[in-house]
Design an enzyme around this catalytic site. Structure first.
Site, PDB file in Angstrom:
ATOM      1  N   LYS A 139       0.851  -1.192   0.000  1.00 35.66           N
ATOM      2  CA  LYS A 139       0.000   0.000   0.000  1.00 35.66           C
ATOM      3  C   LYS A 139       0.889   1.245   0.000  1.00 35.66           C
ATOM      4  O   LYS A 139       1.876   1.319   0.736  1.00 35.66           O
ATOM      5  CB  LYS A 139      -0.904  -0.008   1.226  1.00 35.66           C
ATOM      6  CG  LYS A 139      -1.966   1.095   1.257  1.00 35.66           C
ATOM      7  CD  LYS A 139      -2.871   0.923   2.466  1.00 35.66           C
ATOM      8  CE  LYS A 139      -3.946   2.004   2.534  1.00 35.66           C
ATOM      9  NZ  LYS A 139      -4.838   1.844   3.706  1.00 35.66           N
ATOM     10  N   SER A 150      -9.774   2.372   2.953  1.00 32.48           N
ATOM     11  CA  SER A 150      -8.927   3.118   2.047  1.00 32.48           C
ATOM     12  C   SER A 150      -8.016   2.242   1.194  1.00 32.48           C
ATOM     13  O   SER A 150      -7.482   2.682   0.187  1.00 32.48           O
ATOM     14  CB  SER A 150      -8.053   4.085   2.857  1.00 32.48           C
ATOM     15  OG  SER A 150      -7.167   3.372   3.706  1.00 32.48           O
ATOM     16  N   SER A 161      -9.761  -0.199   7.102  1.00 30.81           N
ATOM     17  CA  SER A 161      -9.248  -0.013   5.738  1.00 30.81           C
ATOM     18  C   SER A 161      -8.579  -1.225   5.133  1.00 30.81           C
ATOM     19  O   SER A 161      -8.191  -1.197   3.963  1.00 30.81           O
ATOM     20  CB  SER A 161      -8.279   1.169   5.702  1.00 30.81           C
ATOM     21  OG  SER A 161      -8.962   2.374   5.950  1.00 30.81           O
TER      22      SER A 161
END
Length: 510
Positions: free
Chosen positions: A80, A155, A179
Site C-alpha cells: 500500500k 482506504s 481499511s
C-alpha cells in the site's frame, strides 16, 4: 491466465521449496498479469518490474546454493502506497507527495526484503488513507474485480483489488477504521488488522497514530497468517511496539481448519469448547438482507464445527462511529501539519503577494491536498481548539473507554465476537458522493471501527455472495490473541469455502 496466478502464497512457497518453479517465473507471471489487466483495475500507482525481478533472481540463486531461506522467499507482494519504500515513490495517493522517494524503508519493508519477497509495486488508496471507497485517490479510483463499475472498498482498495484480480498473491495494507477489512469484505479477500502494537508502524505515513495498524491482505486465511507472522515483532523505532514474541498463527490456522493429525484423522469439530459472541448492535437496521443472511449462514456452519454461540451487547457501539470521526480527524490535523511545502514533497508559491512560510504553506496545501483530507483537517483542528476540546475530543475519548469496557464484558462471555464486516456489498461509483453527504460514506465503517478504538485484532473472511457480490464475515478477539482469531477464521473459511475460486477475474482475457 497463467495457472500460477490462482495459487495461494503457501502453495507457491511449497512449489519453490520443492524446486518445481522459480521465483523469476512467478514474478514474471505477476508482472505480465499486471501489464495485461491493471489498466481496467487501476490497483497500482507504481510498478517496479526491474526491482522485483532482481530480488527474484537473487532468491533463486540463494536457493540453488542451498541457503536457508524464509518460507515465503520468492513469493511476490504489493505494498500500500502509504508505507515508505527507500528510493521508490511513496505518495499516499496525494498530489502533495507526488514523486517523493523516501530515504529509508519502513520496518515491515525491511522484514519483507530480508525474507526475499519480490516487491512488485505500490497500490492505490484513498488520499492519506481517508475514505471507504478509494474514490478519494488523487490519481483516480481503483475498481472492484467482481464488478468494475463498483468500488473495491477503502482506504486500501488498491491492495484488495490487486489480490482479488490475481495480480499478486499477497499485499500489505493499513487499517485505521477498517481499511483492510472493509475492502476485503467487498472484494472477496482476506484482510486482517493485528493487535495494535504487534506490527511496527515505523515508516507508515501516519494518519491517526493511535488507530493505524499495518496488516496482511491475501486470498486465504493461511496466507494472511504467514504474512502477519513475517511482519510482526518488537521494533525499538516504534514507541507503541509490543515486546511480545511472534505468535504461531499458521499453527492456529491448521488447528482451525481441522487439518489431519498425526494419525491422519481430520478434526471435524475444531471449534469444540469455543463460544462465539453475536454482537446485537452490529446487525439489523442498516444492514442489507443478503449480508445478514450470509452472516447467519456462516454462524450456523461454525456451530456445526463445534462452536457454541451467545448473544452479547455492546451499547457503546452506538457512539463508536461519531467518536471515531472526532478522534481520527484530531490526529489527522496534528499528523498532516508536517506537509507544509518546506521540507519535502510539493511546494507551491503564491501567485500574488509576499513569499513567506505562511503563504507558501497555504498555497501548497490548497493545491496538494484533496477535499476529504481538507475536510478532516478542518474538523480535527476545530475539535482540538480551546472552545471545543472538552465537548468533542474529550467526550470522544470517554466513549473510546466505554467501547473498550464493553468489549471486555463481551469477551468475558465469549472467546471471540463476530459480525458482518460491512453493512452492504460493494456500491457503485458515485452512489455515496461525500460532497452531498459524507456521513453516508462514513457509515460503511460502523462494524470495523470498534476494533481500532480498542486496539484488538480483527479479521474479515469471505462468507459468500449476495446478489453476486462478496460478503465479509468479521471475527474479533481479545488483544494479543491473534492466534485465536486466526483459528476461528480458518474454520469460517472452511465453512464458507474460498470465494476467490468464483471470481469473474479468473476468466478475464489478457
Amino acid at each position: 491466465m497463467n495457472s500460477l496466478l490462482t495459487k495461494s502464497a503457501a502453495e507457491l512457497a511449497a512449489m519453490l521449496h520443492a524446486g518445481e518453479i522459480t521465483s523469476v517465473e512467478i514474478t514474471q507471471a505477476v508482472l505480465d498479469r499486471i501489464a495485461a489487466v491493471d489498466e481496467k483495475v487501476h490497483a497500482f500507482l507504481y510498478v517496479d518490474a526491474e526491482g522485483a525481478l532482481e530480488t527474484a533472481r537473487a532468491v533463486d540463486a540463494a536457493r540453488e546454493a542451498g541457503e536457508d531461506l524464509h518460507p515465503l522467499a520468492g513469493v511476490p507482494i504489493a505494498i500500500k502506497d502509504n508505507i515508505v519504500t527507500r528510493g521508490k515513490p511513496t505518495t499516499a495517493a496525494s498530489k502533495i507527495l507526488e514523486g517523493w522517494k523516501p530515504p529509508y524503508d519502513a520496518t515491515v519493508i525491511k522484514k519483507i526484503k530480508a525474507a526475499g519477497l519480490p516487491i512488485v509495486g505500490k497500490t492505490n488508496l484513498d488520499e492519506f488513507a481517508m475514505g471507504s471507497s478509494t474514490e478519494n485517490s488523487a490519481f483516480g479510483p481503483s475498481r472492484n474485480p467482481w464488478d468494475l463499475d463498483r468500488i473495491p472498498g477503502g482506504s486500501g482498495g488498491g491492495s484488495a483489488a490487486a489480490v482479488a484480480a490475481f495480480e499478486v498473491p499477497l499485499a500489505l495494507g493499513s487499517d485505521t477504521g477498517g481499511s483492510i477489512r472493509q475492502p476485503g469484505a467487498v472484494t472477496g479477500t482476506v484482510g486482517a488488522k493485528p493487535t495494535y502494537g504487534s506490527v511496527s508502524r515505523f515508516g507508515l505515513i501516519a494518519m491517526a497514530s493511535s488507530l493505524d495498524q499495518i496488516g496482511p491482505v491475501a486470498r486465504t486465511v493461511e496466507d494472511a497468517a504467514l504474512l502477519q507472522e513475517l511482519i510482526s515483532g518488537h521494533d525499538p523505532h516504534d514507541s507503541t511496539s509490543l515486546a511480545d514474541p511472534v505468535a504461531d498463527l499458521s499453527g492456529a490456522v491448521a488447528e482451525g481448519a481441522g487439518e489431519p493429525g498425526a494419525e491422519g484423522a481430520t478434526n471435524d469439530k475444531p471449534l469444540s469448547g469455543l463460544t462465539i459472541g453475536l454482537v446485537k448492535e452490529l446487525e439489523g437496521e442498516g444492514y442489507q438482507e443478503g449480508v445478514l443472511a450470509s452472516f447467519h449462514e456462516t454462524v450456523e456452519k461454525l456451530k456445526e464445527l463445534g462452536a457454541a454461540t451467545v448473544d452479547v451487547s455492546c451499547p457503546s457501539f452506538e457512539y463508536a462511529l461519531p467518536a471515531y470521526y472526532l478522534i481520527q480527524p484530531a490526529e489527522v490535523s496534528s499528523n498532516l501539519a508536517r506537509f507544509d511545502g518546506m521540507r519535502y514533497g510539493l511546494r507551491v508559491e503564491p501567485e500574488e503577494g509576499p513569499v513567506t512560510a505562511e503563504t507558501v504553506m497555504r498555497a501548497t496545501r490548497a493545491a496538494g491536498l484533496g477535499h476529504e483530507v481538507k475536510r478532516r483537517i478542518i474538523l480535527g483542528t476545530h475539535v482540538l481548539s480551546a472552545g471545543a476540546f472538552d465537548a468533542f475530543y474529550g467526550a470522544s475519548l470517554k466513549v473510546r473507554t466505554l467501547v473498550q469496557r464493553d468489549l471486555e464484558k463481551a469477551f468475558a462471555q465469549a472467546d471471540v465476537i463476530v459480525s458482518p464486516t460491512a453493512p452492504e456489498v460493494a456500491f457503485k461509483f458515485g452512489a455515496k458522493s461525500d460532497d452531498a453527504d459524507p456521513l453516508a460514506m462514513y457509515l460503511n465503517d460502523a462494524s470495523t471501527i470498534p476494533a481500532n478504538l480498542a486496539g484488538i485484532p480483527a479479521i474479515s473472511v469471505p462468507s459468500g455472495l449476495s446478489d453476486g457480490l462478496p460478503v465479509g464475515f468479521q471475527i474479533m478477539a481479545p488483544a494479543r490473541q491473534d492466534a485465536l482469531m486466526y483459528k476461528v477464521a480458518a474454520a469460517a473459511e472452511r465453512a464458507a469455502g474460498k470465494l476467490a475460486e468464483e471470481s469473474p477475474a479468473k476468466d478475464w482475457e489478457e
